[in-house]
Design an enzyme around this catalytic site. Structure first.
Site, short mmCIF file in Angstrom:
data_model
loop_
_atom_site.label_atom_id
_atom_site.label_comp_id
_atom_site.label_asym_id
_atom_site.label_seq_id
_atom_site.Cartn_x
_atom_site.Cartn_y
_atom_site.Cartn_z
N ARG A 33 2.29 52.91 11.75
CA ARG A 33 0.90 52.74 11.35
C ARG A 33 0.56 53.44 10.04
NH1 ARG A 33 -3.72 53.67 15.79
NH2 ARG A 33 -2.19 52.42 16.92
N HIS A 79 -0.32 41.45 14.40
CA HIS A 79 -0.90 42.79 14.39
C HIS A 79 -2.08 42.86 15.37
CE1 HIS A 79 -1.09 46.68 12.35
NE2 HIS A 79 -2.41 46.58 12.27
N TYR A 123 -17.18 35.09 4.25
CA TYR A 123 -17.70 34.71 2.93
C TYR A 123 -16.65 34.82 1.82
CZ TYR A 123 -22.18 35.44 5.27
OH TYR A 123 -23.23 35.38 6.14
#
Length: 742
Positions: A33, A79, A123
């Site tokens: 990570r 993931h 967006y």
């Protein structure tokens, strides 16, 4: 019959069970990570993002796709974490002010250097950059291992094989469990030059090529070469980074400062807020205003308080007091090729990346050789078919199972026979035979070169340098993306400039009323005029004197506590001023005893109402905080009575009690303390001290006669009242004021 538990209960000490489980979590955080791999400089989330975008064919030449589509693929296939964390990682890969060489080309609002967030992923749109393509170059050529995804449905690469030095070029930051990483960005061309030097000589000095960090936001690294070398040698340290500030001259002799580049990682909005706070809190009196005139390029304008301000002093103060100078940490903590976390030096990290490059080169060469061997096998079969075309057609037309017959007759392999049987009639041209011969010759030549390459370390080094040279040309210093943005030039730490030096020296008149309202009028006005001493109804003057804006003022209260006021921060003379309690933490029942300039005298005489006192240096009474500083600790029942400046030539003390007894004794008989009760100046049978001063014995004591004439009287012969300190004294000279005040 009682049901059996699903799992047997294990009897184990709680601390060992907890530590084992926490260790598993810690290792997972460190390796999967938070820490980047030294070979491709990526954490798993970034690797999976780029891999998913590659599978969506979001190449630089292709159109953009919604980020929501990419994030959905990543969390669905590779993931299994929160969509927001994945999108945040993707946004950072697209920010030109965060990454020196962005890996994602974003379209839409991806945040800005002011600190504003990106728009929601529904967006925004994205595709890969050329840098990401270079980083993934070789994925189709068995250059790296693949592993199953978390659910075993697909495969994903363990790391990226491309020859772009991503770890150091783009940097990294992450906090794991018990360890962290922080790597600033560097210039890719310099890193590749250093890597080429390491190929020829593993002991080469990489600092001959890497000058220091190269931040996407520019700025100036001002550390000494020795400090930079020390940080890179140990893998731990920090870099002092300054904004780029220029002085712009105006017509008429004025000037202002323009900030065109700010330190890496500093949000422009917060930076300007911090500078504005310096102005509002009057911590930087020589700075008048700050304006943000930025568009795509940064332009912060800083106006001085006056044109007479020294620009160098203002720049040094800004570096010292604001985020225009910061420290960027270096902690080169990465996962090595065995997935073990360790802190590397710059040379070790580059060497590990070069070693990875050679592994990739050999794997790609072996993969290409196997592909060539497959193709040559088919081409050999095609040539046999052309040379025996009539017989091949006869076998195909006449035999029910032509394949075994052809294999037996022409000594073909199964793949060759299958390929011949699958040939189109259109390819049975004479021209096709020539093409096959030409392709075979070309492939055999390439095969020979690759075999030589794999058998020779020297050839591999030459090939690696050539491949790195091609990447360097793409990111060279003459290109728009590769040109160095951060200047490395040694500079001394910003000098600490005392606040007094920044304040413009102007005359003021300080007025404190009996009710504790304070104000400062501009200029040295007449202290006796009614206009000057204008107060609220029921209030009146307590202290009024001339000072300068650069002065520090000492305010003493009867508890023996001293407070410090900055003259330049006093409220203006319009109106009645402000309560002094708003500026200092004054005790509720404290009565103000004195207000004077700290610079009025080097030493002060402080005396309590019971006649005890001492000499204190004015510098020792200055308080650094609003809470003030205890100087005198009067005995029970007594209060601090007075604070008097001691003249440079004063050699005697005169004290008078409430009982109207006057005593004169040498100043040398008093003790000098920084805090305490002091010694007895005068002994009283009843009452306490009324007043005390220091004076020059040869000049005697003078006092006002009263009346309109304003005459004074001087008693030059003080022998009659001279005695040892602590004596009772005797009645004062005839005509001494009835209020017992000197």
């Amino acid at each position: 019959m009682a049901s059996q538990p699903l799992e047997p209960i294990i009897d184990a000490p709680f601390d060992s069970a907890l530590s084992e489980r926490y260790l598993v979590y810690a290792l997972s955080t460190i390796t999967a990570r938070s820490l980047p791999d030294v070979r491709d400089g990526l954490k798993p989330v970034h690797r999976r993002l780029l891999w998913a975008m590659r599978l969506l064919k979001l190449d630089p030449a292709a159109g953009y796709k919604k980020c929501a589509r990419v994030v959905g693929d990543v969390i669905g296939k590779y993931h299994p974490h929160g969509d927001q964390s994945v999108y945040d990682a993707m946004v950072r890969l697209a920010q030109t002010f965060s990454l020196r060489y962005p890996l994602v080309d974003g379209q839409g609002n991806f945040g800005n250097i002011d600190g504003d967030n990106a728009a929601a992923y529904r967006y925004t749109e994205a595709r890969l950059t050329q840098v990401a393509i270079d980083l993934m170059d070789g994925l189709d050529e068995n250059a790296t291992d693949f592993k199953p995804t978390y659910n075993g449905e697909e495969d994903e690469p363990e790391l990226f094989p491309g020859l772009f030095p991503n770890l150091l070029a783009n940097g990294a930051a992450g906090i794991a469990v018990g360890m962290a990483t922080s790597i600033p960005p560097h210039n890719a061309a310099e890193l590749i030059d250093a890597a080429i030097a390491l190929i020829d000589n593993p002991q080469a000095n990489v600092l001959d090529h890497v000058r220091g960090p190269d931040f996407p936001t520019g700025g100036i690294v001002v550390d000494t070469p020795a400090a930079i070398a020390e940080s890179y040698a140990t893998g731990r340290g920090s870099f002092r980074v300054r904004a780029r500030i220029a002085v712009e001259r105006e017509k008429g002799g004025g000037w202002h400062l323009v900030v065109s580049e700010i330190p890496y990682g500093v949000q422009k909005g917060k930076l300007i807020e911090g500078i504005a706070a310096l102005i509002n809190d009057k911590k930087l009196p020589i700075l008048g205003d700050v304006r943000d005139e930025s568009d795509e390029a940064i332009r912060i304008v800083l106006e001085p308080r006056a044109r007479t301000v020294d620009p160098t002093m203002l720049i040094d103060s800004l570096y010292r007091w604001s985020d225009l100078e910061t420290r960027v940490p270096l902690n080169l903590n990465v996962l090595d090729k065995t997935r073990t976390p360790r802190v590397m030096s710059l040379a070790e990290a580059l060497s590990a990346w070069v070693e990875h490059g050679f592994v990739v080169l050999r794997r790609r060469s072996e993969h290409r050789l196997s592909k060539i061997a497959d193709r040559l096998e088919l081409l050999g079969g095609y040539l046999i078919a052309y040379l025996n075309l009539d017989r091949v057609i006869e076998i195909i037309r006449g035999e029910d199972e032509p394949k075994p017959v052809m294999v037996a007759e022409f000594a073909l392999t199964d793949r060759q026979a299958e390929a011949i049987l699958n040939m189109r009639l259109r390819s049975l041209r004479r021209l096709e035979e020539m093409e096959i011969v030409r392709e075979r010759d070309k492939l055999e030549k390439e095969q020979g070169e690759l075999q030589l390459l794999l058998s020779s370390d020297a050839r591999q080094r030459t090939r690696m340098k050539r491949d790195l040279g091609r990447i360097r040309d793409r990111y060279g210093p003459e290109t728009a993306l590769g040109a160095r943005r951060t200047t490395v030039e040694e500079a001394a730490p910003a000098r600490e400039i005392p606040l007094e030096a920044m304040i413009e020296r102007e005359p003021i008149t300080v007025i404190l009323s009996q009710r504790g309202w304070i104000r400062a009028m501009k200029g040295h006005v007449e202290l006796s005029s009614a206009e000057t001493l204008k107060f609220k109804e029921g209030d009146g003057p307590l202290f009024a004197f001339h000072a300068q804006t650069t002065d520090k003022l000492l305010l003493a209260v009867d508890s023996g506590r001293f407070y410090t006021l900055a003259a330049d921060k006093l409220p203006g003379g319009r109106g009645f001023g402000e309560p002094v309690r708003l500026m200092i933490d004054l005790e509720a029942d404290a009565a103000i005893v004195a207000l004077t300039r700290a610079a009025a005298a080097e030493k002060l005489l402080v005396v309590a109402s019971d006649g005890r006192g001492f000499i204190v240096r004015a510098a020792d009474t200055i308080a650094e905080t609003r809470k003030g500083k205890t100087v005198m600790t009067p005995r029970s029942g007594a209060k601090l009575k007075l604070v008097r400046a001691i003249g440079a030539e004063d050699d005697y003390v005169a004290a008078i009690g409430d009982n109207r007894k006057l005593l004169v004794f040498p100043l040398t008989e008093l003790v000098e303390l920084s805090r305490g009760q002091g010694v007895q100046l005068q002994r009283f049978r009843d009452g306490g001290l009324s007043d005390a001063i220091t004076f020059r014995y040869a000049a005697g004591i003078s006092w006002a006669m009263g009346g309109e004439a304003g005459r004074t009287r001087t008693e030059s012969d003080m022998a009659a009242w001279r005695a040892a300190r602590g004596a009772a004294g005797r009645m004062p000279p005839t005509g001494f004021p009835r209020d017992n005040r000197f």
